[in-house]
Structures are given as C-alpha cells and as structure tokens.
Scaffold this motif. Sequence first.
Motif, PDB file in Angstrom:
ATOM      1  N   GLY A   3       0.796  -1.218   0.000  1.00 47.97           N
ATOM      2  CA  GLY A   3       0.000   0.000   0.000  1.00 47.97           C
ATOM      3  C   GLY A   3       0.827   1.266   0.000  1.00 47.97           C
ATOM      4  N   LEU A   4       0.239   2.328  -0.557  1.00 46.10           N
ATOM      5  CA  LEU A   4       0.908   3.625  -0.665  1.00 46.10           C
ATOM      6  C   LEU A   4      -0.148   4.716  -0.559  1.00 46.10           C
ATOM      7  N   ALA A   5       0.205   5.802   0.134  1.00 43.68           N
ATOM      8  CA  ALA A   5      -0.654   6.988   0.169  1.00 43.68           C
ATOM      9  C   ALA A   5       0.188   8.185  -0.242  1.00 43.68           C
ATOM     10  N   VAL A   6      -0.416   9.091  -1.027  1.00 41.05           N
ATOM     11  CA  VAL A   6       0.311  10.232  -1.586  1.00 41.05           C
ATOM     12  C   VAL A   6      -0.545  11.483  -1.473  1.00 41.05           C
ATOM     13  N   ALA A   7       0.098  12.594  -1.115  1.00 43.15           N
ATOM     14  CA  ALA A   7      -0.541  13.906  -1.232  1.00 43.15           C
ATOM     15  C   ALA A   7       0.453  14.870  -1.865  1.00 43.15           C
ATOM     16  N   ILE A   8      -0.037  15.667  -2.809  1.00 43.94           N
ATOM     17  CA  ILE A   8       0.720  16.762  -3.411  1.00 43.94           C
ATOM     18  C   ILE A   8      -0.133  18.007  -3.255  1.00 43.94           C
ATOM     19  N   LYS A  58      -6.095  20.827  12.730  1.00 44.93           N
ATOM     20  CA  LYS A  58      -7.201  19.884  12.498  1.00 44.93           C
ATOM     21  C   LYS A  58      -6.683  18.494  12.115  1.00 44.93           C
ATOM     22  N   MET A  59      -5.595  18.089  12.746  1.00 43.68           N
ATOM     23  CA  MET A  59      -5.036  16.752  12.517  1.00 43.68           C
ATOM     24  C   MET A  59      -5.624  15.821  13.577  1.00 43.68           C
ATOM     25  N   GLU A  60      -6.896  15.497  13.408  1.00 45.70           N
ATOM     26  CA  GLU A  60      -7.675  14.835  14.450  1.00 45.70           C
ATOM     27  C   GLU A  60      -7.394  13.346  14.576  1.00 45.70           C
ATOM     28  N   GLN A  61      -6.977  12.706  13.492  1.00 44.68           N
ATOM     29  CA  GLN A  61      -6.662  11.278  13.552  1.00 44.68           C
ATOM     30  C   GLN A  61      -5.200  11.034  13.935  1.00 44.68           C
ATOM     31  N   SER A  62      -4.377  12.045  13.760  1.00 45.96           N
ATOM     32  CA  SER A  62      -2.947  11.905  14.048  1.00 45.96           C
ATOM     33  C   SER A  62      -2.728  11.783  15.555  1.00 45.96           C
ATOM     34  N   THR A  63      -1.766  10.932  15.921  1.00 43.31           N
ATOM     35  CA  THR A  63      -1.489  10.706  17.344  1.00 43.31           C
ATOM     36  C   THR A  63      -0.069  10.197  17.528  1.00 43.31           C
ATOM     37  N   SER A  64       0.509  10.509  18.678  1.00 46.09           N
ATOM     38  CA  SER A  64       1.823   9.950  19.024  1.00 46.09           C
ATOM     39  C   SER A  64       1.693   8.845  20.055  1.00 46.09           C
ATOM     40  N   LEU A  65       0.466   8.417  20.349  1.00 43.16           N
ATOM     41  CA  LEU A  65       0.214   7.365  21.331  1.00 43.16           C
ATOM     42  C   LEU A  65      -0.015   6.035  20.614  1.00 43.16           C
ATOM     43  N   HIS A  66       0.848   5.075  20.876  1.00 41.30           N
ATOM     44  CA  HIS A  66       0.809   3.790  20.187  1.00 41.30           C
ATOM     45  C   HIS A  66      -0.549   3.102  20.346  1.00 41.30           C
ATOM     46  N   VAL A 107      -2.176  11.134   4.880  1.00 43.00           N
ATOM     47  CA  VAL A 107      -1.763  12.151   3.912  1.00 43.00           C
ATOM     48  C   VAL A 107      -2.698  13.351   3.888  1.00 43.00           C
ATOM     49  N   GLU A 108      -3.961  13.155   4.239  1.00 46.74           N
ATOM     50  CA  GLU A 108      -4.852  14.312   4.278  1.00 46.74           C
ATOM     51  C   GLU A 108      -4.414  15.279   5.378  1.00 46.74           C
ATOM     52  N   GLU A 109      -4.140  14.762   6.571  1.00 49.49           N
ATOM     53  CA  GLU A 109      -3.754  15.638   7.674  1.00 49.49           C
ATOM     54  C   GLU A 109      -2.325  16.153   7.530  1.00 49.49           C
ATOM     55  N   MET A 110      -1.439  15.352   6.948  1.00 51.86           N
ATOM     56  CA  MET A 110      -0.091  15.848   6.679  1.00 51.86           C
ATOM     57  C   MET A 110      -0.120  16.971   5.635  1.00 51.86           C
ATOM     58  N   SER A 111      -1.142  16.990   4.796  1.00 54.14           N
ATOM     59  CA  SER A 111      -1.308  18.098   3.847  1.00 54.14           C
ATOM     60  C   SER A 111      -1.510  19.416   4.589  1.00 54.14           C
TER      61      SER A 111
END
Length: 505
Positions: A44-49, A208-216, A257-261
């Motif tokens: 799998g791969l995810a991409v954002a430009i 608004k990076m709501e899904q992003s987390t640093s908790l395993h 990739v959406e939130e990293m955008s």
Amino acid sequence: MKSIIRLSLLAILIIPQSVFTQTFSEQKLNAYYKQVIDTYNVPGLAVAIVTADSIILQNGYGYLSIDKRKPVNKNTLFGIASLSKTFTANIIAKAVAENKLSFDTCIKDILPNFKLYDSYVTQEITLRDALSHRTGLENFSGDLIWYGSTVTDSTIINRIRHLEPEHGFRTSFGYSNIMYLIAGIIIEKAYKKSYAEVLDSIILAPLKMEQSTSLHKEAMSNKNLAKPHIQFQGNTIKQPYLSWDNMQPAGGLFSNVEEMSHYIQMLLNSGSYKNKAIINSKYIKQLWQQQTPLNLSWLDKQLQTPINFKSYGMGWSLMDYNGHKAMYHSGGLDGMVSQMVIMPDQQTGAIFLANKTTAVPTVLMYDFLDRLVGKDTLQQYPERTYALLQKIKTPEVNKSNTYTAPKNYTSSFYCGNYYDSLVGETRIYQKNDSLFLEIKESNIFKGYLVKTDMLSFDLFWPDVPSLHKGNINFEVNGLGEIKGFTINLPNPDLHFNELHFSKKN
C-alpha cells in the motif's frame, strides 16, 4: 504601462497552474503510482501533493495489508517514524519564539543529570547541536538501549554516557534518535505537560489533525491503520508494530496524507494555517538554515540527480534540486517508510507513505521534484532505481551446520546471567535442545544459538526477521572460565558492536 505590468503579473500567476495541470495530472499520476507499487511489490501507498492553498492530489493505492484487502485511502493511518522530528523541531521553534527556550540553550542547564562520554561536550552541547545531529555520535548510536524495549526516559538518559563518539564534537553528522528524545523531555519541562499533550495543543489540534497521534495504543485502535511489511526470503510478510512510546519525539507519530497536507500547507504559508498563526515564520526559517554538512547518497550518485549539496538544519534535511532549495525528511519503521518534501519557492510540497520497507517513497520524492522543476524530459527515477536494485542481491539467512570443536564444552558452560551497560541484564539458558539468549528488557531480542566453533555461535532472532544472522563470540579468562561475550551483527541502524556483555558471578 500599468496595464502591461498587470498582464505580466497575471501571466506569472497563470503559468504555474497550467504547469501543475500538465505535470500533475491526477488521472495519470494515479495510474503511475499503481504501476510503481506493483513493480516494487509494495502492499500500500498513500500520496498527497499540495500547494500553499490547494490540493493537487490526495489518494491511496493498494491495501492496508497483504491479508486484509481493505484499500488504502487518504485517511489511512501510517507510522511516519522520523518525520516526527520535524514536529519536535517546530515545537522547539515555538518555544524559542515564546522565550521559553533558546536554540543555544545548554542541555545540562535544563537536565542536570545529563551526561555524555566527554565532560566538555556534556557542558557545552546545546539544543541546536542535538537538533542538527552534530554531537559526535555515530548514526543511530545507542538505539539498542530503547528499540523494542520498555525502558523509560530516565534509564535512556542515564545509559547514554557509555556511548563512545565516532566523530569530533560539531565536526560531522551523526543521526541520533536519542537526542530528539532529550529535546522532547526539554519540551515537557518548558511547557509542564507531556510531549503528547504539547504536540496536540501546539500543532495537531490547530491544524485539524484529528486522527494523528503519538500514542501507540490509540493508533493501534484505528480501523484504518496500514500494517508494516518487509521482504523476507523472497516473500512479502507482515511485521508487528513496535511501540515507540519511549521515543515519541524522535519517531512516535502516526498520521495520514490528508492531515499531513495541513501540516505542509502551514509550512508553505510561513507558519500559518487558515489565516491563523501557528509558528512564527522567523523561527521556522532558522530550522531551515544549514547546520551540518551531508554527503550525497549512493542513490543520488547512481541516478545522477541534479543535486549539488545536501545538509541538515534543525529537524530538517536540506538540498538544492535543479537550483531550487528543498526541505525534506524521511522516516522508517521496521516495515514502513515515509518521505516528505517541500519547495518554498514553488509553494508546493508532497508526502509519500508506504507500508513496506522500500525505496519507493524516496524515488517518488525525486520523481515529484523532477516533475516540479525538472528540465525537458522526466528522469524516470522509479524505473531506473528498480533496475539498480535488481543488481543487488540481499544476503540470505541460512542455518549454520553444527561444528564439533576439539574441546566441546557442554551447554551449561555458556549458561548464566550477563550484563551490558547499554541494554542491561541478559540471560543465556537451555531451552528445549538449544541455547537461548534473552535481553531481559527487550520485547524482541530473544534468540537461539547454533554452535559453529568452541567459543563461537551463530545467532538468530526469530522475532526480528529483518535482521540477518549474527555471531556470538565468548571470551574466557586464564582459568578457562567465561568472562563474557560480544555480538557481531553488522546493521546500519542497530549497532550490536556497541555491546559488551560481562558474566555476572
């Protein structure tokens, strides 16, 4: 005259958009990225430009894992590993802007128990040194202290004094995860919150990076989580996620990739997102200033990329590509790779996330840059890299035949408790018909031994198939008693040569 100027400005504004339309055709890129992951056998791969104010592409390709054929999409969560360092550096920049810290704050002034191999370096090393990887340590030195382990911050900090330098202080690049852990601990002291709380309040929530987390644990509960994979004995196999909760500031973040955008757009907009200031652009620019020289990689040379210089800033790698300055960073877990790049003068950036240990994100970054500022025809980086990799054979892991030495010690001769100053207590004991080694603080470094000589054994880690076969050499004293052992297992990321186990009486 004014109308001519207006027309000229209008042309400048229109031309880049037409270039994007032609070079970054979503339909063509989707077909191309599908072809690349098929060629490289990546699940799998995810991409954002993205540009500073628009989305050119946000998409997923392939599947979350080889056994669950759920498609990757723009919201699929990946472990982004060392891309987390850019977040940590940006938080430091925020703290500097708020006069909580200085880039030239001495670590010892904030962490009195901090100690390195040399008293001078211990007293003089600053946040700038830590963030720019110029401490004198070798790349990834000391990672066996924490990798696959549950040891805490205080234990890691206490043990790094035993790491011997590879370079002179401030003379060479030596990539250090542990120094970013220390930066994270300093952040906690500056804000009087946990690293995860500071990360959320300063960057994730405002963007608004709501899904992003640093908790395993939180990431593992996400149903749209990509699974890591590696190539093993000719097959793609799944790998378990290792918790990086004890190394969050260096590599613990999960994102999509959406939130990293949103993150890339904040950086392209001088530290603002949706017209709200997140980080002062003055201090972001300081992160992007050269601090430590870097060599061009083997791949750069083989592909003859139009790159003259590379260096490291603070939390960011820097390079020129066809005369344009680019900031980038990669990340790698065991079975997952990420790559992000931004080019400010083109107001454009990209993120590539793959759920397999692979060169794909890196070569797709070069392909992106080529499409953005290349000349004439595309350089075909993915195709050429694949051809290069086919010429390199991965060493096979074979079981060794047992060799009966002239003096064949019994298994009990090697058994016992051992100690190393970096990884702590270790035990060798009889398990079924084999000798077994167990580093007690580790969740993964538990391996069996196959005898090859009187004091030498091959070593296999069944829980870490990405590691090749190692070798253990025992040492004896003048009375013929075991003194200890060393492990010979060359690896670019994990330095077993830093370990020396002494037998406990």
